[in-house]
Design a protein around this motif. Structure first.
Motif, short mmCIF file in Angstrom:
data_model
loop_
_atom_site.label_atom_id
_atom_site.label_comp_id
_atom_site.label_asym_id
_atom_site.label_seq_id
_atom_site.Cartn_x
_atom_site.Cartn_y
_atom_site.Cartn_z
N THR A 23 0.81 -1.21 0.00
CA THR A 23 0.00 0.00 0.00
C THR A 23 0.85 1.26 0.00
O THR A 23 1.78 1.40 0.78
N GLY A 24 0.52 2.15 -0.93
CA GLY A 24 1.20 3.43 -1.03
C GLY A 24 2.62 3.36 -1.56
O GLY A 24 3.31 4.37 -1.59
N GLN A 25 3.07 2.16 -1.97
CA GLN A 25 4.45 2.03 -2.42
C GLN A 25 4.61 1.33 -3.76
O GLN A 25 5.49 1.66 -4.52
N GLY A 26 3.77 0.31 -4.03
CA GLY A 26 3.92 -0.39 -5.30
C GLY A 26 3.33 -1.78 -5.28
O GLY A 26 2.43 -2.09 -4.50
N SER A 27 3.89 -2.63 -6.16
CA SER A 27 3.38 -3.98 -6.31
C SER A 27 4.49 -4.89 -6.82
O SER A 27 5.55 -4.42 -7.25
N LEU A 52 7.47 0.08 -8.32
CA LEU A 52 7.21 1.06 -7.27
C LEU A 52 6.43 2.25 -7.83
O LEU A 52 6.52 2.56 -9.02
N ASP A 53 5.70 2.90 -6.94
CA ASP A 53 4.92 4.07 -7.34
C ASP A 53 5.81 5.21 -7.83
O ASP A 53 5.33 6.12 -8.50
N THR A 54 7.10 5.16 -7.54
CA THR A 54 8.05 6.19 -8.00
C THR A 54 8.36 6.06 -9.48
O THR A 54 9.00 6.93 -10.06
N GLY A 55 7.93 4.93 -10.09
CA GLY A 55 8.21 4.69 -11.50
C GLY A 55 9.25 3.62 -11.73
O GLY A 55 9.43 3.15 -12.85
N THR A 130 0.86 -1.84 4.41
CA THR A 130 0.51 -3.25 4.41
C THR A 130 1.09 -3.90 3.17
O THR A 130 1.09 -3.30 2.09
N ILE A 131 1.61 -5.11 3.33
CA ILE A 131 2.08 -5.92 2.21
C ILE A 131 1.14 -7.12 2.13
O ILE A 131 1.09 -7.93 3.05
#
Length: 140
Positions: A23-27, A52-55, A130-131
């Motif tokens: 959550t809030g970081q990526g997959s 990651l959500d950063t790209g 959460t992971i």
């Protein structure tokens, strides 16, 4: 579905496809393998792609040892330190791991013989996420 540590241990060997949301970081997605080392130990290895959500997108892996210890199942880091000790007595087994000031609360649930859910609630002074991972057995 109530499951014992022995039943959970016996259900794990094989290949699994996984999908993870942080959550809030990526997959992450990929393949995991539980391979017997001894009659009471499995080597867990996952290889996949982390996005990651950063790209950032790139390869990622993780390894653990799953050790059957009487009525408990210990999930250990590769160096042997215990992360979680599970004593299943219901549909889900839960344990807490302290990592410095951070707390990793792990939830493990075998939904059916081919579906495993593992999630961690991570909290601490600088962490709050959460992971959540769903594993689907690969036939064959």
């Amino acid at each position: 579905m109530t499951i014992t540590a022995q039943q959970l241990f016996a259900a794990l060997p094989g290949r699994w496809r996984f999908s993870r949301v942080i959550t809030g970081q990526g997959s992450a997605t990929g393949e995991a393998r539980f391979e017997p080392v001894t009659g009471t130990e499995l080597h867990y290895r996952e290889d996949g792609t982390l996005t990651l959500d950063t790209g950032y997108t790139g390869p990622a892996y993780r390894e653990y040892r799953y050790r059957l210890d009487g009525e408990a199942l210990r999930i250990c880091f590769p160096d042997g330190r215990t992360m979680h000790t599970l004593r299943p007595d219901a549909a889900e087994a839960t344990d807490v791991h302290l990592c410095g000031a951070d707390v990793y609360t792990g939830h493990y649930r075998l939904a059916d013989p081919d579906t495993l859910h593992i999630s961690y609630e991570v909290t601490g002074p600088h962490k709050d996420f959460t992971i959540a991972t769903v594993f689907q057995r690969i036939s064959g």
